[in-house]
Design a protein around this motif. Sequence first.
Motif, PDB file in Angstrom:
ATOM      1  N   VAL A 290       0.839  -1.203   0.000  1.00  9.36           N
ATOM      2  CA  VAL A 290       0.000   0.000   0.000  1.00  9.36           C
ATOM      3  C   VAL A 290       0.872   1.251   0.000  1.00  9.36           C
ATOM      4  N   TRP A 291       1.877   1.267   0.858  1.00 13.26           N
ATOM      5  CA  TRP A 291       2.780   2.423   0.908  1.00 13.26           C
ATOM      6  C   TRP A 291       3.547   2.590  -0.399  1.00 13.26           C
ATOM      7  N   ALA A 292       4.011   1.472  -0.968  1.00 16.10           N
ATOM      8  CA  ALA A 292       4.757   1.548  -2.228  1.00 16.10           C
ATOM      9  C   ALA A 292       3.894   2.114  -3.353  1.00 16.10           C
ATOM     10  N   ALA A 293       2.584   1.835  -3.321  1.00 20.10           N
ATOM     11  CA  ALA A 293       1.682   2.337  -4.359  1.00 20.10           C
ATOM     12  C   ALA A 293       1.320   3.806  -4.160  1.00 20.10           C
ATOM     13  N   LEU A 294       1.268   4.247  -2.896  1.00 21.64           N
ATOM     14  CA  LEU A 294       0.788   5.599  -2.612  1.00 21.64           C
ATOM     15  C   LEU A 294       1.871   6.670  -2.735  1.00 21.64           C
ATOM     16  N   LEU A 295       3.105   6.339  -2.386  1.00 22.50           N
ATOM     17  CA  LEU A 295       4.147   7.375  -2.354  1.00 22.50           C
ATOM     18  C   LEU A 295       4.339   8.103  -3.686  1.00 22.50           C
ATOM     19  N   PRO A 296       4.325   7.419  -4.837  1.00 21.70           N
ATOM     20  CA  PRO A 296       4.493   8.151  -6.097  1.00 21.70           C
ATOM     21  C   PRO A 296       3.370   9.149  -6.390  1.00 21.70           C
ATOM     22  N   LEU A 297       2.217   8.978  -5.749  1.00 21.73           N
ATOM     23  CA  LEU A 297       1.091   9.882  -6.006  1.00 21.73           C
ATOM     24  C   LEU A 297       1.362  11.302  -5.509  1.00 21.73           C
ATOM     25  N   PHE A 298       2.284  11.443  -4.536  1.00 22.43           N
ATOM     26  CA  PHE A 298       2.626  12.795  -4.083  1.00 22.43           C
ATOM     27  C   PHE A 298       3.186  13.638  -5.226  1.00 22.43           C
ATOM     28  N   LEU A 299       3.777  12.988  -6.212  1.00 23.87           N
ATOM     29  CA  LEU A 299       4.358  13.711  -7.357  1.00 23.87           C
ATOM     30  C   LEU A 299       3.292  14.362  -8.225  1.00 23.87           C
ATOM     31  N   GLY A 308      -2.058  16.375   1.810  1.00 19.94           N
ATOM     32  CA  GLY A 308      -2.645  15.888   3.045  1.00 19.94           C
ATOM     33  C   GLY A 308      -3.542  14.681   2.835  1.00 19.94           C
ATOM     34  N   VAL A 309      -4.319  14.675   1.758  1.00 17.74           N
ATOM     35  CA  VAL A 309      -5.232  13.562   1.491  1.00 17.74           C
ATOM     36  C   VAL A 309      -4.458  12.274   1.207  1.00 17.74           C
ATOM     37  N   ILE A 310      -3.426  12.369   0.363  1.00 21.59           N
ATOM     38  CA  ILE A 310      -2.618  11.180   0.079  1.00 21.59           C
ATOM     39  C   ILE A 310      -1.893  10.727   1.340  1.00 21.59           C
ATOM     40  N   GLY A 311      -1.388  11.679   2.110  1.00 18.50           N
ATOM     41  CA  GLY A 311      -0.750  11.328   3.379  1.00 18.50           C
ATOM     42  C   GLY A 311      -1.702  10.623   4.320  1.00 18.50           C
ATOM     43  N   ALA A 312      -2.977  11.039   4.319  1.00 15.37           N
ATOM     44  CA  ALA A 312      -3.974  10.398   5.179  1.00 15.37           C
ATOM     45  C   ALA A 312      -4.151   8.926   4.802  1.00 15.37           C
ATOM     46  N   LEU A 313      -4.082   8.628   3.523  1.00 15.88           N
ATOM     47  CA  LEU A 313      -4.196   7.234   3.078  1.00 15.88           C
ATOM     48  C   LEU A 313      -3.007   6.406   3.550  1.00 15.88           C
ATOM     49  N   THR A 314      -1.800   6.993   3.493  1.00 17.49           N
ATOM     50  CA  THR A 314      -0.625   6.255   3.973  1.00 17.49           C
ATOM     51  C   THR A 314      -0.698   6.056   5.488  1.00 17.49           C
ATOM     52  N   ALA A 315      -1.229   7.051   6.182  1.00 16.62           N
ATOM     53  CA  ALA A 315      -1.298   6.977   7.644  1.00 16.62           C
ATOM     54  C   ALA A 315      -2.387   6.028   8.127  1.00 16.62           C
ATOM     55  N   PHE A 316      -3.398   5.801   7.306  1.00 17.26           N
ATOM     56  CA  PHE A 316      -4.539   4.974   7.715  1.00 17.26           C
ATOM     57  C   PHE A 316      -4.116   3.559   8.081  1.00 17.26           C
ATOM     58  N   VAL A 317      -3.171   2.998   7.332  1.00 15.54           N
ATOM     59  CA  VAL A 317      -2.791   1.603   7.561  1.00 15.54           C
ATOM     60  C   VAL A 317      -1.712   1.459   8.631  1.00 15.54           C
ATOM     61  N   GLY A 318      -1.070   2.548   9.033  1.00 13.58           N
ATOM     62  CA  GLY A 318       0.009   2.474  10.012  1.00 13.58           C
ATOM     63  C   GLY A 318      -0.389   1.890  11.356  1.00 13.58           C
ATOM     64  N   PRO A 319      -1.524   2.303  11.951  1.00 13.30           N
ATOM     65  CA  PRO A 319      -1.892   1.756  13.259  1.00 13.30           C
ATOM     66  C   PRO A 319      -2.085   0.247  13.259  1.00 13.30           C
ATOM     67  N   LEU A 320      -2.654  -0.309  12.191  1.00 13.91           N
ATOM     68  CA  LEU A 320      -2.829  -1.765  12.129  1.00 13.91           C
ATOM     69  C   LEU A 320      -1.473  -2.460  12.185  1.00 13.91           C
ATOM     70  N   TRP A 321      -0.513  -1.924  11.462  1.00 14.99           N
ATOM     71  CA  TRP A 321       0.871  -2.428  11.478  1.00 14.99           C
ATOM     72  C   TRP A 321       1.405  -2.436  12.908  1.00 14.99           C
ATOM     73  N   ASN A 322       1.251  -1.317  13.629  1.00 15.31           N
ATOM     74  CA  ASN A 322       1.780  -1.215  14.984  1.00 15.31           C
ATOM     75  C   ASN A 322       1.071  -2.151  15.956  1.00 15.31           C
ATOM     76  N   VAL A 323      -0.258  -2.225  15.859  1.00 14.89           N
ATOM     77  CA  VAL A 323      -1.018  -3.074  16.782  1.00 14.89           C
ATOM     78  C   VAL A 323      -0.627  -4.532  16.628  1.00 14.89           C
TER      79      VAL A 323
END
Length: 417
Positions: A290-299, A308-323
């Motif tokens: 998911v992160w690999a697909a989203l990062l190029p969209l910032f360009l 901010g919107v694209i960053g929100a998508l990258t941040a959405f999956v982070g908590p599941l990873w940590n938990v």
Amino acid sequence: MTPLWRNRDFTLLWSGQVLSSLGAAISSTATPLLVLATTGSPLDAGLVGAAGTLPHLIANLPAGPLVDRWNRRLILLISELVAAVAVLSVPLAIWSGLFSVAQLCVVAFVQGLCFVFFGLAQDAALPMVVPPAQLATAIAANEARSRGATLAGPPIGGFLFGLDRAAPFLVDGISYLIAAVGLLFLRRDLQKPAEGPPESLWRAAVTGLQYVWQDSLIRVSILLIAVSNLVFQALILVLVVLAGEQGGTASDIGLMLGIYSAGGLLGAFVAGRLHRMVSFRTVLVGINWVWAALLPLFLLTTAPWQIGVIGALTAFVGPLWNVVIFTYAGVAVPNELLGRVMSAAGTLTWGVMPIASLAAGLMLTWSGPTGSLWSLSAIMLTAAIAATLSPSVRRAPPLDHAKGVDPVPTEKAEVPQ
């Protein structure tokens, strides 16, 4: 079983950190803005960021044994008080006309050092505050706390910075002091008594490293976390500079970072339930893709709100990873070793951050935001491929094993993954 939110000590610890985390998010938003407004140099901003994360590299390893050996309650309290004194020196320096980037580097270093000790002590104490069956829920609640602070903090930090450059740091210092008062009312013993004579500091640190290395799943997970931390630590400064080039003001950048963090807050709420429905392997592999697909969209962005919107998508999956990862570690690792294991892990996962901050400053100086984003995207793609091909990840046990339903044996891999 007592509901989590009727657990007095957990609620007290959690609520105190809401305010402290909010203050830290406010000042961390203002820090690069203050440096850029003072010197106009992305490299200087990178140096301050590196100073703030350097303790993760040099202090995590010895801090873990000390957290297992010293009074964890006292560590929590001293960390908050020392951080408060350091941060409050910034508004005093600004008002007196003595502010310098060098001072901000020192303050950032001290604040980072306090963060290392506080974070390790809190992580090691959490299994003593909540029962194993509620540990994942407690970690998710802490994620929500952190993500909520990073949602509200950046807009407030940008707004306060626009009013007075000293204001965000004044608010942060006061928040540390209030949180310290709350810690005085904790009742529970936050650690198990050590068995046998204490190890030497060096031997204790090595014990944590050995445990991490011998569990192949923890080892690979830590390496993946280190890569993602490197990418996202560098990404923040890159996005701040990119937003400035797109015409964003301090308030616009604060709002952008707030939108970014909103995804993390929503993800924290979802993670509390979703972690029961997905496998360990799905999390470790899927989130990296998911992160690999989203990062190029910032360009493709042309305005700060789009970032901010694209960053929100990258941040959405982070908590599941940590938990998922920290639930496994919190239950599978013996509590008397948890501080040492978490410090060994933190040396790798957080130790990359000063490198990331310096790299971000250098990349921005040499190739600007566009070249920096291409480089970070390539690193993230490499991590996703590595996670997919890792034998340890393919053999990852169901997450229920990490919750104490069926103890997970330590697996010794012959070949590093």
